[in-house]
Scaffold this motif. Structure first.
Motif, PDB file in Angstrom:
ATOM      1  N   ARG A 106       0.843  -1.206   0.000  1.00 48.54           N
ATOM      2  CA  ARG A 106       0.000   0.000   0.000  1.00 48.54           C
ATOM      3  C   ARG A 106       0.874   1.251   0.000  1.00 48.54           C
ATOM      4  O   ARG A 106       1.915   1.282   0.649  1.00 48.54           O
ATOM      5  N   PRO A 107       0.411   2.297  -0.681  1.00 53.62           N
ATOM      6  CA  PRO A 107       1.159   3.559  -0.689  1.00 53.62           C
ATOM      7  C   PRO A 107       1.170   4.179   0.711  1.00 53.62           C
ATOM      8  O   PRO A 107       0.329   3.830   1.538  1.00 53.62           O
ATOM      9  N   GLU A 108       2.102   5.070   0.934  1.00 50.47           N
ATOM     10  CA  GLU A 108       2.101   5.803   2.201  1.00 50.47           C
ATOM     11  C   GLU A 108       0.836   6.657   2.278  1.00 50.47           C
ATOM     12  O   GLU A 108       0.221   6.794   3.323  1.00 50.47           O
ATOM     13  N   ILE A 109       0.486   7.264   1.147  1.00 50.24           N
ATOM     14  CA  ILE A 109      -0.697   8.111   1.114  1.00 50.24           C
ATOM     15  C   ILE A 109      -1.526   7.783  -0.123  1.00 50.24           C
ATOM     16  O   ILE A 109      -0.995   7.711  -1.233  1.00 50.24           O
ATOM     17  N   VAL A 110      -2.816   7.564   0.090  1.00 49.28           N
ATOM     18  CA  VAL A 110      -3.743   7.422  -1.029  1.00 49.28           C
ATOM     19  C   VAL A 110      -4.570   8.705  -1.067  1.00 49.28           C
ATOM     20  O   VAL A 110      -5.225   9.051  -0.084  1.00 49.28           O
ATOM     21  N   ALA A 111      -4.495   9.414  -2.192  1.00 51.80           N
ATOM     22  CA  ALA A 111      -5.175  10.703  -2.292  1.00 51.80           C
ATOM     23  C   ALA A 111      -6.417  10.570  -3.172  1.00 51.80           C
ATOM     24  O   ALA A 111      -6.345  10.048  -4.279  1.00 51.80           O
ATOM     25  N   HIS A 112      -7.546  11.014  -2.656  1.00 51.85           N
ATOM     26  CA  HIS A 112      -8.787  10.946  -3.430  1.00 51.85           C
ATOM     27  C   HIS A 112      -9.089  12.285  -4.076  1.00 51.85           C
ATOM     28  O   HIS A 112      -9.031  13.322  -3.411  1.00 51.85           O
ATOM     29  N   ALA A 113      -9.449  12.247  -5.324  1.00 54.98           N
ATOM     30  CA  ALA A 113      -9.754  13.480  -6.046  1.00 54.98           C
ATOM     31  C   ALA A 113     -10.844  14.269  -5.330  1.00 54.98           C
ATOM     32  O   ALA A 113     -10.730  15.481  -5.130  1.00 54.98           O
ATOM     33  N   THR A 114     -11.887  13.575  -4.896  1.00 52.54           N
ATOM     34  CA  THR A 114     -13.024  14.293  -4.315  1.00 52.54           C
ATOM     35  C   THR A 114     -12.702  14.929  -2.969  1.00 52.54           C
ATOM     36  O   THR A 114     -13.437  15.793  -2.515  1.00 52.54           O
ATOM     37  N   SER A 115     -11.615  14.517  -2.339  1.00 49.16           N
ATOM     38  CA  SER A 115     -11.288  15.193  -1.083  1.00 49.16           C
ATOM     39  C   SER A 115     -10.211  16.262  -1.251  1.00 49.16           C
ATOM     40  O   SER A 115      -9.737  16.809  -0.268  1.00 49.16           O
ATOM     41  N   CYS A 116      -9.830  16.535  -2.486  1.00 50.64           N
ATOM     42  CA  CYS A 116      -8.812  17.562  -2.711  1.00 50.64           C
ATOM     43  C   CYS A 116      -9.314  18.673  -3.632  1.00 50.64           C
ATOM     44  O   CYS A 116      -8.514  19.351  -4.281  1.00 50.64           O
ATOM     45  N   ILE A 117     -10.618  18.829  -3.719  1.00 49.18           N
ATOM     46  CA  ILE A 117     -11.191  19.845  -4.613  1.00 49.18           C
ATOM     47  C   ILE A 117     -10.629  21.247  -4.324  1.00 49.18           C
ATOM     48  O   ILE A 117     -10.218  21.955  -5.257  1.00 49.18           O
ATOM     49  N   PRO A 118     -10.569  21.671  -3.036  1.00 50.94           N
ATOM     50  CA  PRO A 118     -10.060  23.023  -2.767  1.00 50.94           C
ATOM     51  C   PRO A 118      -8.631  23.227  -3.274  1.00 50.94           C
ATOM     52  O   PRO A 118      -8.274  24.319  -3.729  1.00 50.94           O
ATOM     53  N   ASP A 119      -7.815  22.168  -3.212  1.00 48.15           N
ATOM     54  CA  ASP A 119      -6.437  22.279  -3.698  1.00 48.15           C
ATOM     55  C   ASP A 119      -6.408  22.492  -5.211  1.00 48.15           C
ATOM     56  O   ASP A 119      -5.597  23.241  -5.732  1.00 48.15           O
ATOM     57  N   MET A 120      -7.302  21.838  -5.886  1.00 48.17           N
ATOM     58  CA  MET A 120      -7.362  21.984  -7.348  1.00 48.17           C
ATOM     59  C   MET A 120      -7.852  23.381  -7.698  1.00 48.17           C
ATOM     60  O   MET A 120      -7.329  24.022  -8.608  1.00 48.17           O
ATOM     61  N   VAL A 121      -8.840  23.830  -6.948  1.00 55.06           N
ATOM     62  CA  VAL A 121      -9.403  25.157  -7.209  1.00 55.06           C
ATOM     63  C   VAL A 121      -8.321  26.227  -7.039  1.00 55.06           C
ATOM     64  O   VAL A 121      -8.157  27.095  -7.902  1.00 55.06           O
ATOM     65  N   SER A 122      -7.547  26.115  -5.977  1.00 57.70           N
ATOM     66  CA  SER A 122      -6.553  27.179  -5.779  1.00 57.70           C
ATOM     67  C   SER A 122      -5.447  27.093  -6.829  1.00 57.70           C
ATOM     68  O   SER A 122      -4.883  28.110  -7.230  1.00 57.70           O
ATOM     69  N   LEU A 123      -5.164  25.906  -7.284  1.00 52.70           N
ATOM     70  CA  LEU A 123      -4.170  25.772  -8.356  1.00 52.70           C
ATOM     71  C   LEU A 123      -4.671  26.440  -9.639  1.00 52.70           C
ATOM     72  O   LEU A 123      -3.945  27.183 -10.309  1.00 52.70           O
ATOM     73  N   ILE A 124      -5.932  26.206  -9.947  1.00 52.62           N
ATOM     74  CA  ILE A 124      -6.500  26.810 -11.156  1.00 52.62           C
ATOM     75  C   ILE A 124      -6.554  28.335 -11.007  1.00 52.62           C
ATOM     76  O   ILE A 124      -6.268  29.073 -11.961  1.00 52.62           O
ATOM     77  N   GLN A 125      -6.850  28.771  -9.790  1.00 52.11           N
ATOM     78  CA  GLN A 125      -6.872  30.225  -9.561  1.00 52.11           C
ATOM     79  C   GLN A 125      -5.500  30.851  -9.812  1.00 52.11           C
ATOM     80  O   GLN A 125      -5.390  31.929 -10.385  1.00 52.11           O
ATOM     81  N   LYS A 126      -4.494  30.160  -9.363  1.00 52.32           N
ATOM     82  CA  LYS A 126      -3.124  30.633  -9.602  1.00 52.32           C
ATOM     83  C   LYS A 126      -2.862  30.802 -11.099  1.00 52.32           C
ATOM     84  O   LYS A 126      -2.235  31.761 -11.533  1.00 52.32           O
ATOM     85  N   LEU A 127      -3.347  29.852 -11.860  1.00 50.90           N
ATOM     86  CA  LEU A 127      -3.154  29.902 -13.308  1.00 50.90           C
ATOM     87  C   LEU A 127      -4.009  31.007 -13.920  1.00 50.90           C
ATOM     88  O   LEU A 127      -3.598  31.681 -14.861  1.00 50.90           O
ATOM     89  N   ALA A 128      -5.183  31.207 -13.340  1.00 52.67           N
ATOM     90  CA  ALA A 128      -6.084  32.241 -13.858  1.00 52.67           C
ATOM     91  C   ALA A 128      -5.492  33.633 -13.648  1.00 52.67           C
ATOM     92  O   ALA A 128      -5.618  34.510 -14.507  1.00 52.67           O
ATOM     93  N   GLU A 129      -4.830  33.807 -12.505  1.00 55.03           N
ATOM     94  CA  GLU A 129      -4.203  35.111 -12.217  1.00 55.03           C
ATOM     95  C   GLU A 129      -3.208  35.498 -13.298  1.00 55.03           C
ATOM     96  O   GLU A 129      -2.993  36.671 -13.588  1.00 55.03           O
ATOM     97  N   GLN A 130      -2.575  34.494 -13.885  1.00 55.27           N
ATOM     98  CA  GLN A 130      -1.582  34.760 -14.935  1.00 55.27           C
ATOM     99  C   GLN A 130      -2.225  34.707 -16.321  1.00 55.27           C
ATOM    100  O   GLN A 130      -1.519  34.730 -17.331  1.00 55.27           O
ATOM    101  N   ASP A 131      -3.532  34.542 -16.341  1.00 57.05           N
ATOM    102  CA  ASP A 131      -4.261  34.400 -17.605  1.00 57.05           C
ATOM    103  C   ASP A 131      -3.840  33.142 -18.372  1.00 57.05           C
ATOM    104  O   ASP A 131      -3.956  33.071 -19.595  1.00 57.05           O
ATOM    105  N   ILE A 132      -3.338  32.168 -17.652  1.00 57.46           N
ATOM    106  CA  ILE A 132      -2.989  30.893 -18.299  1.00 57.46           C
ATOM    107  C   ILE A 132      -4.225  29.998 -18.311  1.00 57.46           C
ATOM    108  O   ILE A 132      -4.448  29.221 -19.222  1.00 57.46           O
ATOM    109  N   ALA A 133      -5.040  30.169 -17.270  1.00 59.13           N
ATOM    110  CA  ALA A 133      -6.331  29.492 -17.261  1.00 59.13           C
ATOM    111  C   ALA A 133      -7.369  30.511 -17.698  1.00 59.13           C
ATOM    112  O   ALA A 133      -7.296  31.676 -17.299  1.00 59.13           O
ATOM    113  N   TYR A 134      -8.303  30.091 -18.519  1.00 58.18           N
ATOM    114  CA  TYR A 134      -9.359  31.003 -18.958  1.00 58.18           C
ATOM    115  C   TYR A 134     -10.695  30.281 -18.967  1.00 58.18           C
ATOM    116  O   TYR A 134     -10.750  29.049 -19.054  1.00 58.18           O
ATOM    117  N   GLN A 135     -11.723  31.094 -18.869  1.00 59.32           N
ATOM    118  CA  GLN A 135     -13.056  30.537 -18.786  1.00 59.32           C
ATOM    119  C   GLN A 135     -13.777  30.682 -20.122  1.00 59.32           C
ATOM    120  O   GLN A 135     -13.676  31.726 -20.775  1.00 59.32           O
TER     121      GLN A 135
END
Length: 490
Positions: A106-135
């Motif tokens: 077993r891995p030391e850590i098993v990470a579930h996508a559904t429990s890391c939504i806020p981390d993904m959101v802040s990553l996308i926000q970081k990209l949006a600030e640079q206009d690398i992510a767009y809507q």
RNA sequence: GCACCGAUGGCGAAGUGGCUAACGCGCUGGUCUGCAAAACCAGUAUUCGUGGGUUCAAUUCCCACUCGGUGCUCCA
């Protein structure tokens, strides 16, 4: 150790940088169905690497993700009329059960996508600030590939040639460029969604790994692994997202495990050569043999999985186990035979060197079989000494620390598979001979073996042979030796 | 179509610019055994897809071809 690095296309030294432990990430399963042998070939080789690194004294922190929300999951869960959490829980449980059966740690850590939504959101926000992510107009978010000039450095693709090619997603007309990929998919009625600063929706697949790897291992990893198919576009996209956000190299080392073929053809449902681990267990193949076969061909080679080679693996493991038992039984005279001691040392050296050389499992295996032959031969010649046995067992342990096939819990695993089939209403898929083989309890077998032994003592060979043959037809093999009778399920 | 990878004995599969081409399985014969099994010993590719080239020397390097696989789209 030396490991091929997809990034750069060379064999390179693998070691932790800037941390006491090697930070390692592997793209894990999307839990929408039972895992098939192709999936497990990848996880098995990653397991081999991890076990070997540990054995070499390297501290390893291994994180694997579980994708528990995506298109297929949404589709299948809806078809099953279940909430996605309930649906994925079942298959995740099955995945780890299967991994256990195959001896994958077993891995030391098993990470579930559904429990890391806020981390993904802040990553996308970081990209949006640079206009690398767009809507886009439908409120989905995309990654602007034009802003990442190094795009394609992992898979070394010439995008100029492909860019205007035929295959462009027609339904993604809103994107600024055809290759831009989704970071966040706007919610649709009836689909699982999260309301966040980015609006209502769910994460794209690629952002998951970037966010979770960074969350648990930091912005720069030592090693990132996965199947060869993930190299493009998944890993390429991970690099683009992560490096755009952090300004640092995402992973220094990339390992990709090649696909397997089944009976010489690509495994696919339409070819009729698609097998899950459970399919094979129900056909009567042993978990240990499946593990051994899947790791015997080095990870960078395409391997051809056949039922014949699976049988061969079974027999090869029997040879190893029989030898192991012979060594454990002991009873050898004191002292050490120098010739055999030298052969043992050579086997150990060759085993270690082979795995350290880009995980050459085939060669490591050969080194151990060389030792088996040398020791068996010495034992038969009366040259084997207790001092040799001690060393041989140590080398065997070393080997088994990575290959993990000596311990026999195959019967237990097969029984569990039979029980599962029963519960799922799939018992008809179980091979009939398997059912008869396991209909016999160990106690019943012991009783018959004892009866045969007394018949033999009375020199009633006809009766003794009848019992042996009867057990043989049920898959149970009896072996006489100077110091007693041994039986095993064949 | 473009790009990449592979082709080694009956099967699976290492490996190397030059010593008898690993290892496993299978098969044949022998030893052991009441008979088996296990184990050991011997045998099992004058040869590494085909054709050309480089070299004193190629299975190993280069080119072409054939076949298989993969990527370019979700996929371990």
């Amino acid at each position: 150790m030396e490991l091929f690095n997809t990034l750069g296309g060379k064999v390179e030294n693998l070691e932790p940088v800037g941390a006491p432990e090697l930070r390692m990430y592997c793209c894990g399963p999307t839990v929408y169905d039972y895992g098939h042998i192709g999936n497990f070939r990848t996880f098995l080789h990653v397991d081999v690497l991890r076990r070997f690194l540990r054995q070499q004294g390297m501290a390893v922190k291994f994180v694997m993700n579980v994708t528990d929300v995506d298109d297929k999951i949404i589709r299948n869960a809806a078809a099953a009329g279940k909430p996605i959490a309930e649906y994925t829980e079942k298959y995740e449980h099955a995945f780890f059960e299967d991994s256990d059966s195959l001896g994958i740690l077993r891995p030391e850590i098993v990470a579930h996508a559904t429990s890391c939504i806020p981390d993904m959101v802040s990553l996308i926000q970081k990209l949006a600030e640079q206009d690398i992510a767009y809507q886009t107009e439908d409120s989905s978010w995309y990654f602007r590939i034009a802003r990442f000039p190094e795009y394609g450095k992992l898979s070394r693709k010439d995008f100029d040639g492909i860019e205007d090619g035929a295959r462009v997603d027609v339904d993604e007309y809103e994107k600024d460029a055809a290759r831009d990929f989704a970071l966040w998919k706007a919610c649709k009625p009836g689909e699982q969604s999260w309301t966040t600063e980015l609006g209502c929706g769910r994460p794209g697949w690629h952002i998951e790994c970037s966010a979770m790897a960074t969350k648990f291992l930091g912005e720069s990893l030592d090693l990132h692994c996965g199947g060869e198919d993930l190299m493009f576009p998944h890993h390429e996209n991970e690099i683009a997202q992560s490096e755009s956000a952090s300004g640092q190299p995402f992973a220094r080392h990339w390992m990709h495990v090649r696909f397997l073929l089944v009976e010489g053809r690509k495994m696919s449902k339409s070819e009729g050569n698609f097998y899950t681990l459970r399919d094979l267990l129900l056909k009567g193949y042993r978990a240990s043999a499946i593990r051994f076969l899947l790791i015997s061909v080095p990870y960078r080679h395409q391997m051809n999985f056949t039922f014949e080679s699976l049988l061969e693996s079974t027999n090869a493991i029997d040879r190893l186990r029989t030898f192991h038992q012979r060594m454990l039984k002991g009873g050898f005279p004191e002292g050490t035979d120098e010739t055999l001691a030298a052969a043992t040392a050579k086997a150990e050296e060759s085993y270690t060197a082979s795995l350290a050389n880009d995980l050459n499992t085939a060669e490591a295996r050969a080194a151990i079989f060389d030792l088996v032959r040398a020791a068996n031969s010495a034992a038969d010649a009366g040259m084997l000494r207790a001092g040799n046995v001690q060393e041989i067992l140590r080398v065997l342990d070393l080997f088994d620390g990575v290959f993990a096939v000596l311990k026999d819990n195959d019967a237990e695993i097969t029984r569990a598979a039979l029980a599962w089939a029963e519960k799922e209403g799939r018992s008809s898929e179980a091979a009939p001979e398997l059912v008869t083989k396991f209909a016999f309890s160990d106690d019943e077998i012991e009783k018959l073996v004892a009866e045969r032994t007394s018949a033999k003592k009375a020199r009633n060979f006809a009766r003794a042979d009848a019992i042996r043959n009867d057990l043989m037809t049920k898959g149970i093999l009896i072996e006489d030796s100077k110091d007693g009778v041994r039986w095993r399920r064949k």
